[in-house]
Design a protein around this motif. Sequence first.
Motif, PDB file in Angstrom:
ATOM      1  N   SER A 153      -0.111  13.371  37.151  1.00 44.98           N
ATOM      2  CA  SER A 153       1.278  13.483  37.620  1.00 44.98           C
ATOM      3  C   SER A 153       2.206  12.984  36.520  1.00 44.98           C
ATOM      4  O   SER A 153       1.875  12.028  35.800  1.00 44.98           O
ATOM      5  CB  SER A 153       1.487  12.665  38.899  1.00 44.98           C
ATOM      6  OG  SER A 153       0.654  13.143  39.942  1.00 44.98           O
ATOM      7  N   ARG A 260       8.745  15.448  40.212  1.00 42.52           N
ATOM      8  CA  ARG A 260       7.412  14.927  39.950  1.00 42.52           C
ATOM      9  C   ARG A 260       6.409  16.072  40.035  1.00 42.52           C
ATOM     10  O   ARG A 260       6.255  16.722  41.076  1.00 42.52           O
ATOM     11  CB  ARG A 260       7.063  13.849  40.987  1.00 42.52           C
ATOM     12  CG  ARG A 260       5.813  13.049  40.658  1.00 42.52           C
ATOM     13  CD  ARG A 260       6.037  12.133  39.489  1.00 42.52           C
ATOM     14  NE  ARG A 260       4.880  11.240  39.258  1.00 42.52           N
ATOM     15  CZ  ARG A 260       4.676  10.583  38.145  1.00 42.52           C
ATOM     16  NH1 ARG A 260       5.538  10.709  37.134  1.00 42.52           N
ATOM     17  NH2 ARG A 260       3.638   9.791  38.011  1.00 42.52           N
ATOM     18  N   THR A 262       2.492  17.553  39.476  1.00 41.71           N
ATOM     19  CA  THR A 262       1.069  17.197  39.433  1.00 41.71           C
ATOM     20  C   THR A 262       0.268  18.433  39.062  1.00 41.71           C
ATOM     21  O   THR A 262       0.397  19.479  39.711  1.00 41.71           O
ATOM     22  CB  THR A 262       0.592  16.660  40.797  1.00 41.71           C
ATOM     23  OG1 THR A 262       1.358  15.499  41.135  1.00 41.71           O
ATOM     24  CG2 THR A 262      -0.881  16.280  40.740  1.00 41.71           C
ATOM     25  N   ASN A 278       0.746  20.290  42.866  1.00 41.50           N
ATOM     26  CA  ASN A 278       1.904  20.177  43.755  1.00 41.50           C
ATOM     27  C   ASN A 278       3.142  19.844  42.939  1.00 41.50           C
ATOM     28  O   ASN A 278       3.042  19.329  41.822  1.00 41.50           O
ATOM     29  CB  ASN A 278       1.665  19.150  44.875  1.00 41.50           C
ATOM     30  CG  ASN A 278       1.562  17.730  44.348  1.00 41.50           C
ATOM     31  OD1 ASN A 278       2.555  17.099  44.025  1.00 41.50           O
ATOM     32  ND2 ASN A 278       0.321  17.222  44.225  1.00 41.50           N
ATOM     33  N   ASN A 280       6.729  17.904  43.467  1.00 45.04           N
ATOM     34  CA  ASN A 280       7.427  16.991  44.390  1.00 45.04           C
ATOM     35  C   ASN A 280       6.702  16.885  45.728  1.00 45.04           C
ATOM     36  O   ASN A 280       7.314  16.814  46.796  1.00 45.04           O
ATOM     37  CB  ASN A 280       8.875  17.445  44.610  1.00 45.04           C
ATOM     38  CG  ASN A 280       9.746  17.236  43.388  1.00 45.04           C
ATOM     39  OD1 ASN A 280       9.507  16.316  42.593  1.00 45.04           O
ATOM     40  ND2 ASN A 280      10.748  18.085  43.211  1.00 45.04           N
ATOM     41  N   GLY A 281       5.375  16.875  45.651  1.00 46.15           N
ATOM     42  CA  GLY A 281       4.575  16.725  46.858  1.00 46.15           C
ATOM     43  C   GLY A 281       4.303  18.006  47.614  1.00 46.15           C
ATOM     44  O   GLY A 281       3.511  18.013  48.559  1.00 46.15           O
ATOM     45  N   ARG A 282       4.927  19.100  47.217  1.00 45.21           N
ATOM     46  CA  ARG A 282       4.739  20.384  47.894  1.00 45.21           C
ATOM     47  C   ARG A 282       3.716  21.236  47.160  1.00 45.21           C
ATOM     48  O   ARG A 282       3.750  21.341  45.937  1.00 45.21           O
ATOM     49  CB  ARG A 282       6.050  21.169  47.970  1.00 45.21           C
ATOM     50  CG  ARG A 282       7.090  20.604  48.924  1.00 45.21           C
ATOM     51  CD  ARG A 282       8.324  21.511  48.915  1.00 45.21           C
ATOM     52  NE  ARG A 282       9.343  21.106  49.872  1.00 45.21           N
ATOM     53  CZ  ARG A 282       9.374  21.505  51.129  1.00 45.21           C
ATOM     54  NH1 ARG A 282       8.457  22.349  51.583  1.00 45.21           N
ATOM     55  NH2 ARG A 282      10.330  21.094  51.948  1.00 45.21           N
TER      56      ARG A 282
END
Length: 551
Positions: A153, A260, A262, A278, A280-282
């Motif tokens: 990340s 962010r 990953t 992902n 931003n977490g999505r």
Amino acid sequence: MQLADILHINNCKAVCSSPSSTPNPKADPVNMNGPKHKFCTKLSSTYLRKWWITIVVAAALIIGGIVVACEFTVLIDAVVDRMVALRPGAKTFGWWAKPPVEPRISLYIYNVTNADDFLSNGSKAIVDEVGPYVYSETWEKVNIVENDNGTLSYNLRKIYSFREDLSVGPEDDVVIVPNIPMLSATSQSKHAARFLRLAMASIMDILKIKPFVQVSVGQLLWGYEDPLLKLAKDVVPKEQKLPYEEFGLLYGKNGTSSDRVTVNTGVDDIRNYGVIDNFNGRTHLPHWTTDACNTLAGTDGSIFPPHIDHDRILHVYDKDLCRLLPLVFEKEVMTSNEVPGYRFTPPEWVFADVDSHPDNMCFCPAGKPSCSPNGLFNVSLCQYDSPIMLSFPHFYLADESLRTQVEGISPPMKEKHQFFFDVQPKMGTTLRVRARIQINLAVSQVFDIKQVANFPDIIFPILWFEEGIDNLPDEVTDLMRFAEQVPPKIRVALIIGLCALGVILLLLSTFCLIRNSHRQSTLHLEGSNYLATAQVDMNKKQNKDNQPARY
């Protein structure tokens, strides 16, 4: 055949067949089993064993050549996979985290030269393309964290530096362009209640907001204070406020991004090397109608999973594109550093209308009426509902009618306006890039707002840019050239060397065995004749001894 071997055979033959070896009557009549004959047999067996071992070695060499021909490429691929995977501390990891390149972005702005006539008399807008305005970039991935699931990340830091020496003028050059905040607001109000549109017209009249603004190049890109945005900051509820107070096409992009990202390292599965896990977490975008169109399973464009062939479809994700962009093989290329590569470009259907390419229906969230015209892509859902449309420069691959809505835009040229990536297929590293995109504003005519009552429905071009790199450092290209050129040469040399040596040894050993077999046959025949003669002599002697003596 070695001299010692020849001497052994001749000595054996001489010992076993010498006439001076007189048969002993008390011995075994078949004297070939005697000590002298065993010695000869031992010498002959050692000689034969040596050549049978040579045949086995020759066969092993030939089999080794066949194995190299079939499996050497697999071995090299495994070495490449381990070399390119993102392992902290490795050289390739350092290149990925802080690319040793100097990307540049060149911008070309459509300066409107007859804004007053366009609004007052309904004349066709005339634009003058000014540029390039060039900025060098520095890329670095910061706040890198290694995760337990084989991912990394990071946040991306981009620093832009203006290059006046490569530009047509300074950032202070003044241009006239459509007022994007105002025209976005009026276009969005087209289907609102009439009193809201009238109220908006009054506010714009008070604030003296006009459909075109005169700003410097620097302001257009990096931000200027807009009265409409300033008003929105004071009156719009907190949860609906825009995340910026100024307007600029590159506003907030000069620095470290808050996004962010990953990505997969490729250590566990090289097929996912560099692919986004992902954002931003999505794992998927929330905008489109199918998972296939919302997927983020692409790379940032700097690297791709290695071992690329002509049939592979590459995928690039960029937040501002609002989608995953597919790239298909076009042709083979050679860089200035003599590194071979494959050129990948977006397919012609990527921005096609649904009539031409029905699969693009997933990018129409409100059904077919919300679909973009041929050659355009609607990114308003990623731009706070501003009616921004993307296309290729000069409406390349788009309908001709879009370009002719305004005057001053020359016909598109593939060499100047095509979007492409040149990729080294063995390692999956990008060699050269020209990411060319045009930003357009889809303006809707709203009669109740007097400031834009004469502004027709139009796709108005704002600017286009090309971002990319020209070449890589010698340290990187030397490694690529080695990986591309040396292993095939080693493979051919090993195949030829092993097979040739094996065939030579096989032929030599076969020849010697056949020759020795002939000699053994001759020796056996001579020995048999000798035994027969010896047996006759013995019989004669015994008969003579048994006869009575005559007196």
